[in-house]
Write an enzyme that holds these catalytic residues in place. Sequence first.
Site, PDB file in Angstrom:
ATOM      1  N   HIS A  96       1.251  -5.617   2.909  1.00  0.00           N
ATOM      2  CA  HIS A  96       1.010  -4.441   2.065  1.00  0.00           C
ATOM      3  C   HIS A  96       0.837  -3.215   2.960  1.00  0.00           C
ATOM      4  O   HIS A  96       0.267  -3.285   4.048  1.00  0.00           O
ATOM      5  CB  HIS A  96      -0.235  -4.651   1.202  1.00  0.00           C
ATOM      6  CG  HIS A  96      -0.373  -3.651   0.102  1.00  0.00           C
ATOM      7  ND1 HIS A  96      -0.838  -2.370   0.329  1.00  0.00           N
ATOM      8  CD2 HIS A  96      -0.092  -3.724  -1.223  1.00  0.00           C
ATOM      9  CE1 HIS A  96      -0.847  -1.709  -0.813  1.00  0.00           C
ATOM     10  NE2 HIS A  96      -0.398  -2.511  -1.774  1.00  0.00           N
ATOM     11  N   GLY A 174      -0.294   4.490  -5.504  1.00  0.00           N
ATOM     12  CA  GLY A 174      -1.522   5.185  -5.846  1.00  0.00           C
ATOM     13  C   GLY A 174      -1.377   6.684  -5.973  1.00  0.00           C
ATOM     14  O   GLY A 174      -2.378   7.394  -6.095  1.00  0.00           O
TER      15      GLY A 174
END
Length: 251
Positions: A96, A174
């Site tokens: 990630h 995000g």
Amino acid sequence: MTRRRLVVGNWKLHKSVAESVAFVDSLRGTLAERLPCDVAIAPTFLALDAVHKALAGSSVQLAAQHCYHESAGAYTGEVSALLLRDVGCVYCIVGHSERRQLFGETDEHVAQKTRALLHHGLVPILCVGETLMQRDSGQAEQVVLDQLGVAMDGLCMEDAARVVVAYEPVWAIGTGYTAAPGDAQAMHRRIRLALDELFGSASEGQRIIYGGSVKPENAAELLALPDVDGALVGGASLNVESFVAIASAAN
């Protein structure tokens, strides 16, 4: 070839153990018994055992957010793939962008973890993706393919086919920004072609999912793309209703 879609909720550093169990209880009461896709949730390490128990008898599967490549040893603070399997995990996220950027994980670290997970029978969710600077400079494809190539290097065709690849443009995580459907499809197709070059046509059955500000408002459009086989969901997975809406769009 028909590929069953996969929707994974990555909770990151959110939810206490009690909140995690309450989420699962609510999720089980909201999701249809026959899901249109595979669903997994990735809580914090401390909540894995409690969530696994709360999921008992459910078709929702357990995922971890991170692992170490060694099975045991003097590695303070780390958790192995062996221990993740023991607590009931089916999947584990590796590579990630937050692990790469904030914790200095390299492509080789990601490759080691990928091999460890496969060795212990877990499914790696291998994240690859470019930053905004890399995309603007025309390097997006090369960055993604380099990350993919290092992680998959040395794997046999059978092991490679078990890996779920998650394309997550770093600039969309995000931020509220999402890759345009055409851009997402183009990168997913390029990843599939690269897997074909490495391992043969078996990649037509391999799942490549998208991550990057996936939400109910854009899920159906993204999941309708021919080479997008699901979603790695961040913030929207923290709310039962929005997570269920995304999973329901994966039909």
